[in-house]
Design an enzyme around this catalytic site. Structure first.
Site, short mmCIF file in Angstrom:
data_model
loop_
_atom_site.label_atom_id
_atom_site.label_comp_id
_atom_site.label_asym_id
_atom_site.label_seq_id
_atom_site.Cartn_x
_atom_site.Cartn_y
_atom_site.Cartn_z
N HIS A 121 10.41 -195.74 47.71
CA HIS A 121 10.07 -196.74 46.68
C HIS A 121 9.28 -196.03 45.58
O HIS A 121 8.24 -195.44 45.83
CB HIS A 121 9.28 -197.88 47.30
CG HIS A 121 8.99 -198.99 46.33
ND1 HIS A 121 9.92 -199.95 46.00
CD2 HIS A 121 7.88 -199.29 45.62
CE1 HIS A 121 9.39 -200.80 45.13
NE2 HIS A 121 8.15 -200.40 44.87
N PHE A 181 -1.16 -201.88 40.92
CA PHE A 181 -2.01 -201.04 41.76
C PHE A 181 -1.60 -201.15 43.23
O PHE A 181 -1.18 -202.22 43.67
CB PHE A 181 -3.48 -201.46 41.62
CG PHE A 181 -3.96 -201.37 40.21
CD1 PHE A 181 -4.38 -200.16 39.66
CD2 PHE A 181 -3.94 -202.49 39.39
CE1 PHE A 181 -4.78 -200.08 38.34
CE2 PHE A 181 -4.34 -202.43 38.06
CZ PHE A 181 -4.76 -201.22 37.54
N MET A 211 8.16 -201.25 36.21
CA MET A 211 7.13 -202.15 35.67
C MET A 211 6.89 -201.67 34.24
O MET A 211 5.84 -201.07 33.93
CB MET A 211 5.87 -202.08 36.53
CG MET A 211 6.04 -202.76 37.88
SD MET A 211 4.83 -202.24 39.12
CE MET A 211 5.65 -200.79 39.77
N MET A 223 5.18 -197.31 36.08
CA MET A 223 4.24 -198.17 35.33
C MET A 223 3.97 -197.54 33.97
O MET A 223 3.82 -196.32 33.86
CB MET A 223 2.93 -198.30 36.10
CG MET A 223 3.11 -198.83 37.51
SD MET A 223 1.51 -199.13 38.29
CE MET A 223 2.03 -199.54 39.96
N ASP A 242 6.89 -206.47 48.38
CA ASP A 242 6.11 -205.34 47.86
C ASP A 242 4.68 -205.79 47.61
O ASP A 242 4.43 -206.63 46.73
CB ASP A 242 6.76 -204.84 46.57
CG ASP A 242 6.11 -203.60 45.99
OD1 ASP A 242 5.19 -203.05 46.62
OD2 ASP A 242 6.55 -203.17 44.91
N SER A 287 6.02 -196.64 49.48
CA SER A 287 5.76 -196.52 48.05
C SER A 287 5.00 -195.22 47.80
O SER A 287 3.86 -195.06 48.27
CB SER A 287 4.92 -197.69 47.55
OG SER A 287 4.38 -197.35 46.29
N ASP A 313 7.47 -196.32 42.02
CA ASP A 313 6.83 -197.28 41.12
C ASP A 313 6.63 -196.69 39.73
O ASP A 313 5.88 -195.73 39.56
CB ASP A 313 5.47 -197.69 41.69
CG ASP A 313 5.61 -198.65 42.86
OD1 ASP A 313 6.29 -199.68 42.70
OD2 ASP A 313 5.06 -198.34 43.93
N MET A 346 7.08 -209.73 44.61
CA MET A 346 5.76 -209.11 44.61
C MET A 346 4.81 -210.01 45.39
O MET A 346 4.69 -211.20 45.08
CB MET A 346 5.22 -208.95 43.19
CG MET A 346 5.98 -208.01 42.28
SD MET A 346 6.14 -206.33 42.92
CE MET A 346 4.42 -205.84 43.09
N HIS A 389 11.37 -199.06 40.90
CA HIS A 389 10.77 -200.36 40.57
C HIS A 389 10.15 -200.21 39.18
O HIS A 389 9.08 -199.61 39.04
CB HIS A 389 9.74 -200.72 41.65
CG HIS A 389 8.92 -201.93 41.33
ND1 HIS A 389 7.78 -202.26 42.05
CD2 HIS A 389 9.07 -202.90 40.39
CE1 HIS A 389 7.27 -203.38 41.56
NE2 HIS A 389 8.02 -203.78 40.55
C1 DX5 Z 1 2.27 -202.37 43.00
C2 DX5 Z 1 3.45 -201.55 43.45
C3 DX5 Z 1 3.55 -201.36 44.91
C4 DX5 Z 1 2.39 -200.66 45.56
C5 DX5 Z 1 2.23 -201.26 46.93
O1 DX5 Z 1 2.45 -202.73 41.67
O2 DX5 Z 1 4.66 -202.15 43.02
O3 DX5 Z 1 4.79 -200.75 45.28
O4 DX5 Z 1 2.55 -199.28 45.68
O5 DX5 Z 1 1.10 -200.70 47.50
P1 DX5 Z 1 0.46 -201.29 48.84
O6 DX5 Z 1 1.51 -201.21 49.91
O7 DX5 Z 1 -0.68 -200.37 49.08
O8 DX5 Z 1 0.06 -202.71 48.55
ZN ZN Z 2 6.62 -201.36 43.81
#
Ligand code: DX5
Ligand code: ZN
Length: 231
Positions: free
Chosen positions: A37, A148, A73, A41, A180, A12, A39, A142, A71
């Site tokens: 990956h 985060f 969000m 947000m 994840d 990620s 993310d 998840m 991904h």
């Molecule tokens: C959280 C993200 C993850 C995050 C995972 O909302 O979707 O992809 O980056 O981070 P770690 O591996 O540090 O838990």
């Molecule tokens: Zn993610």
């Protein structure tokens, strides 16, 4: 159950150094990662703000050819689906609670020639899959609440993984099962045994540069793969 050779590791980039993102992605792929990956947000669906389709497109222009797993969000979802298709995403996954019309959003992704997926928060039931198994290429569970990096893996996700794996096997379809949140060297084998075949790891990878070669992540990627080989 997936065979070991089907296992994919998806760093990620949320935990990468955004000031030098292209190099970070190059470095982690050169060190043996399989999937990027990505993310997204929006400070609305989740309480954090990250990166959007322009950054995905910039990585493609930079020369990244590996699959990019977007991904989302975000809420609403559908407009950004088109933007990520245009930006070169390989997978687009979204949270069913964030779409008014889950079936339509999945179809929008597939119509763009991109692999589609649903993401399940820790408290979201897998029943959202009941009528759309033929429209998903990936199921993402998840194992933390989204928003985060660096949170701890929620152990209740292991039973949920077993349930998702059973649904996939019963469908007979080629659907990846991604996990994840809080994936580390010391829990990845147990997570794989519960049925996951695609492993997102942010902080575990990007906070573990090789000691001698700061641009390489081979050490942690090898440690993750060694654990997977034991499954
Ligand atoms: C959280 C993200 C993850 C995050 C995972 O909302 O979707 O992809 O980056 O981070 P770690 O591996 O540090 O838990
Ligand atoms: Zn993610």
């Amino acid at each position: 159950m997936a065979t070991p050779r089907d296992f994919k590791i998806a760093p990620s980039i949320l935990s990468a150094n955004f000031a030098r993102l292209g190099e970070e992605v190059d470095d982690v792929l050169a060190s043996g990662a399989d999937i990027v990956h990505f993310d997204v947000m929006d400070n609305h669906y989740v309480p954090n703000l990250t990166i959007g389709p322009m950054v995905c497109e910039a990585l493609r222009k930079h020369g990244v050819t590996a699959p990019i797993d977007a991904h989302l969000m975000v809420k609403p979802v559908d407009r950004l689906i088109g933007d990520f298709i245009d930006a070169g995403a390989s997978y687009i996954t979204f949270h069913p609670e964030a779409s008014e019309h889950v079936d339509r959003s999945l179809q929008l992704i597939r119509d763009g020639g991109v692999k589609s997926g649903l993401v399940f928060n820790p408290a979201t039931p897998l029943s959202y899959l009941d009528y759309v198994m033929d429209k998903v290429d990936m199921i993402l569970l998840m194992s933390v609440n989204p928003g985060f990096g660096g949170q701890s893996f929620l152990p209740s996700t292991l039973d949920k993984l077993r349930e998702a794996r059973a649904r996939i096997d019963a469908s007979g379809r080629d659907i990846r099962l991604e996990i994840d949140g809080g994936v580390k060297v010391d829990n990845i084998a147990e997570i794989a045994r519960a049925g996951a075949d695609t492993f997102v790891a942010g902080s575990a990878i990007f906070k573990a540069r090789n000691a001698e070669e700061p641009n390489r992540y081979d050490g942690v990627l090898k440690a993750l793969r060694d654990e997977l080989a034991s499954v």
